[in-house]
Design an enzyme around this catalytic site. Structure first.
Site, PDB file in Angstrom:
ATOM      1  N   LYS A 267       1.359  -1.709   0.095  1.00  0.00           N
ATOM      2  CA  LYS A 267      -0.033  -0.081  -0.073  1.00  0.00           C
ATOM      3  C   LYS A 267       0.710   1.425   0.267  1.00  0.00           C
ATOM      4  CE  LYS A 267      -3.474   1.851   2.494  1.00  0.00           C
ATOM      5  NZ  LYS A 267      -4.476   1.945   3.901  1.00  0.00           N
TER       6      LYS A 267
ATOM      7  N   SER B  27      -9.504   2.537   3.794  1.00  0.00           N
ATOM      8  CA  SER B  27      -8.507   2.927   2.556  1.00  0.00           C
ATOM      9  C   SER B  27      -7.219   1.996   2.104  1.00  0.00           C
ATOM     10  CB  SER B  27      -7.101   4.197   3.613  1.00  0.00           C
ATOM     11  OG  SER B  27      -6.872   3.441   4.865  1.00  0.00           O
TER      12      SER B  27
ATOM     13  N   SER C 178      -9.330   0.024   7.878  1.00  0.00           N
ATOM     14  CA  SER C 178      -8.654   0.616   6.142  1.00  0.00           C
ATOM     15  C   SER C 178      -8.743  -0.957   6.269  1.00  0.00           C
ATOM     16  CB  SER C 178      -7.867   1.634   6.664  1.00  0.00           C
ATOM     17  OG  SER C 178      -8.318   2.741   5.986  1.00  0.00           O
TER      18      SER C 178
END
Length: 491
Positions: A80, A156, A180
């Site tokens: 990520k 996220s 997230s």
């Protein structure tokens, strides 16, 4: 290019199975990386889940120090674009402000991931600074849900969710500051574990003391992959503030046994927040399924002051993100966020939180304490609390009220919108307790609906044990065995 296996065969393998084939001499890490890269090329134009592919590491999986003798044996992995850093690689955090930002060093966890034999081949998408529920700024990228591209993946950990769900790779990096990991896993049909505090290091740039609510982890399609990731990537770096604890036995061993008869509480009424009737019915259906596995299930709720808890969580987010933005501005020699390079809500968060007083943080931490004690007391009587992963359905692309590109003038009202939808995940971060999203439900839109299980601090193994029991009962057929509309085996 000739690939090592057909797409259908590729998608049937989890990371553990791919690693076994590498160790058996049937396939090489370079062939796995090439197949994952081809999968990205096949799906990313539609999904926009990958920011960058590291072509040099695809060509040479050992280039950045990956240990192919580790248990994952060279299985490809995306990082990520937020959190752990990779020396010399871009980390742009979903932000125009951070374009061109290169990390000066590997983070401790990046080293653990490589030692585990995961080959980091690229970066997956995230909203700006990880601060909202969808990677959805048209000026940067718009990440779409593989099950139906009219919808967001939530966030996220958006790009990771899209790519693992679409069968591009079986495991990928995710982070969780309020849901997230779990929320996008829930909307894309994946397994997402938020570990307890004291499991994954965020050294050297932060710690569990300074990060407070932020946790590292992964998305997978099998419980054993998540268990192996935790087993091999956990542990503290030198100089950690918090004690990093170890489980009594490896989770990969623990999950082979069913848990005993569990006391499972169902809940969806958290203070002012309620799930939709359809989500409540899905929760009840899963409760009956768990009763069928021999567990005791009934409605129950911790004695928590939910209004105070969410207010404290809001203070935490505003003050933490304000400092994040301030630190990034300092790197650029800027006094304030430029409106053309930082999204509107993040500017307002910076304005609202930059001068948070010690007294305000002390009050916040006092509520963190009372909330944690209330959950602790609850888990003296209950093993698990089960909720839907969200209270409201996954938004359509273009629903801006949850996004940091929103024009909402009130930061507190904007966070209120977040809590109305994502009510059930943040308090696990506040308390430092473990929680997992399992793909057991379905939304009225047809998207997956994760069902969340939470347990007491350091009972991560019990959550994985329960998830493994469920997986066996389903004969491994999460999501009813269905695949998303956008998938490597369909493209």
């Amino acid at each position: 290019m000739t690939l090592a296996m057909s797409w259908d065969e590729w998608a049937r393998h989890d990371a553990t199975a791919l690693a076994a084939r590498v160790r058996g001499g049937e396939v090489t890490p370079a062939e796995l990386a090439a197949q994952a890269a081809a999968g990205i090329a096949r799906t990313n134009p539609t999904l926009s889940g990958v920011v960058e592919l590291f072509e040099d590491v695809v060509a040479d999986p050992l280039k950045d120090g990956m240990d192919a003798s580790g248990p994952f044996a060279g299985v490809p992995y995306l990082m990520k674009d937020l959190g752990p850093t990779l020396k010399g690689r871009l980390q742009e955090m979903g932000s125009l402000l951070m374009r061109g930002n290169r990390a000066q060093a590997d983070s401790f966890l990046a080293g653990r991931i490589r030692q585990a034999g995961l080959n980091i081949i690229g970066r997956s998408t995230t909203p700006e600074f990880g601060c909202c529920s969808s990677a959805e700024n048209p000026a940067v990228y718009v990440t779409r849900n593989p099950w139906n591209t009219d919808y967001t993946t939530n966030g996220s950990s958006a790009g990771t969710a899209a790519m693992v769900s679409a069968g591009v790779l079986p495991i990928s990096h995710a982070t969780d500051g309020g849901g997230s990991i779990r929320i996008p896993a829930g909307a894309t049909g994946l397994i997402g574990l938020k570990a307890s505090r004291g499991v994954f290091s965020i050294a050297p740039n932060a710690s569990d003391l300074t990060g407070l609510v932020s946790i590292q982890g992964c998305h997978t399609r099998s419980v054993r992959d998540t268990a192996l990731f935790v087993d091999r990537c956990r542990g503290g770096a030198p100089g950690e503030f918090m004690p990093y604890w170890s489980a009594p036995e490896p989770y990969t061993d623990l999950i082979r046994r069913d848990p005993g008869r569990l006391r499972i509480a169902l809940s969806h009424e958290w203070g002012d927040y309620r799930a939709t009737p359809h989500f409540v019915r899905e929760l009840e259906r899963v409760g009956r399924f768990l009763e069928g596995l021999g567990h005791h299930v009934e409605w129950a709720l911790p004695q928590v002051d939910f209004r105070a808890a969410f207010a404290a969580q809001t203070t935490c987010y505003i003050s933490n993100f304000a400092q994040t933005v301030a630190n990034l501005l300092a790197q650029h020699g800027l006094d304030r966020p430029p409106a053309d390079r930082v999204e509107p809500i993040n500017i307002r968060i910076w304005e609202a939180g930059l001068n948070t007083s010690y007294t305000e943080r002390a009050r916040m931490q006092a509520v963190f304490n009372t909330t944690s004690r209330a959950f602790g007391a609850f888990f003296e009587d209950w093993d698990i609390i089960l909720t839907p992963i969200t209270a409201l359905p996954t938004p359509l692309i273009g629903t801006t009220e949850y996004l940091t590109i929103s024009d909402n003038p009130s930061v507190h009202d904007w966070f209120g919108n977040l809590w109305r939808n994502f009510a059930y995940t943040p308090l696990a971060n506040l308390c430092g307790i473990p929680a997992i999203s399992m793909p057991l439900g379905r939304q009225e839109s047809g998207l997956p609906l994760g069902i969340q299980a939470q347990a007491r601090q350091a009972n991560d193994g019990l959550l994985l044990q329960l998830a493994a029991q469920v997986e066996r009962a389903l004969e491994g057929r999460w999501n009813g065995g269905e695949r998303p509309a956008v998938h490597v085996a369909r493209a």
